[in-house]
Design an enzyme around this catalytic site. Sequence first.
Site, mmCIF file in Angstrom:
data_model
loop_
_atom_site.group_PDB
_atom_site.id
_atom_site.type_symbol
_atom_site.label_atom_id
_atom_site.label_comp_id
_atom_site.label_asym_id
_atom_site.label_seq_id
_atom_site.Cartn_x
_atom_site.Cartn_y
_atom_site.Cartn_z
ATOM 1 N N HIS A 51 37.355 4.972 -23.067
ATOM 2 C CA HIS A 51 35.948 5.229 -23.364
ATOM 3 C C HIS A 51 35.831 6.633 -23.943
ATOM 4 O O HIS A 51 36.651 7.518 -23.654
ATOM 5 C CB HIS A 51 35.110 5.139 -22.096
ATOM 6 C CG HIS A 51 35.054 3.776 -21.504
ATOM 7 N ND1 HIS A 51 34.131 3.426 -20.547
ATOM 8 C CD2 HIS A 51 35.804 2.657 -21.717
ATOM 9 C CE1 HIS A 51 34.297 2.170 -20.201
ATOM 10 N NE2 HIS A 51 35.310 1.678 -20.887
ATOM 11 N N GLU A 53 33.948 9.157 -23.263
ATOM 12 C CA GLU A 53 33.887 10.223 -22.265
ATOM 13 C C GLU A 53 35.264 10.544 -21.709
ATOM 14 O O GLU A 53 35.662 11.710 -21.590
ATOM 15 C CB GLU A 53 32.978 9.849 -21.090
ATOM 16 C CG GLU A 53 31.561 9.522 -21.472
ATOM 17 C CD GLU A 53 31.319 8.026 -21.679
ATOM 18 O OE1 GLU A 53 32.075 7.387 -22.440
ATOM 19 O OE2 GLU A 53 30.364 7.507 -21.087
ATOM 20 N N CYS A 81 29.187 4.754 -17.805
ATOM 21 C CA CYS A 81 29.452 3.638 -16.900
ATOM 22 C C CYS A 81 30.092 4.190 -15.615
ATOM 23 O O CYS A 81 30.402 5.379 -15.536
ATOM 24 C CB CYS A 81 30.381 2.636 -17.580
ATOM 25 S SG CYS A 81 32.094 3.218 -17.710
ATOM 26 N N CYS A 84 33.411 6.128 -16.199
ATOM 27 C CA CYS A 84 33.206 7.450 -16.801
ATOM 28 C C CYS A 84 32.529 8.401 -15.826
ATOM 29 O O CYS A 84 32.867 9.584 -15.781
ATOM 30 C CB CYS A 84 32.416 7.310 -18.091
ATOM 31 S SG CYS A 84 33.344 6.374 -19.335
#
Length: 147
Positions: A51, A53, A81, A84
């Site tokens: 992801h 992040e 999410c 993260c």
Amino acid sequence: MFKTFMDAALDQARMAAARGEVPIGAVVVKDGQIIAAAGNRTRELCDPTAHAEVLAIRAACQLASSERLPGHDLYVTLEPCPICAGTISAARIARLYYGAADPKSGGTVHGARVFSHPQCHHAPEIYDGINAAEAETLLKTFFADRR
């Protein structure tokens, strides 16, 4: 004086979309300078944890030679999410700025609300809604084009 770095995160999101990835972008900022930037790469890297992040935090940690990033800010185009949010907590990010809310899969204000759990070791200051309309439009357009 507050300066947003969300435009840089949105640029990362647009680059992710151009690669066929879900358009989410993130930048890590220290002392008013972007030190790491990333967009989603889950498909490209065949990695469900790639992801934006997580990738930006990994790069910032490498630069800092530390697994912790106190005094650093994270700008991300979508509410993080739970994966993260856990990474943000573990890295001790000081401030989280995000664009669009994610009622379906969010992990900070919606859903799991990772930072509100007693097991959470660190919760950043959270500022939401930064350039939210532009971030939402990127996501909606991306998914509409695939339907």
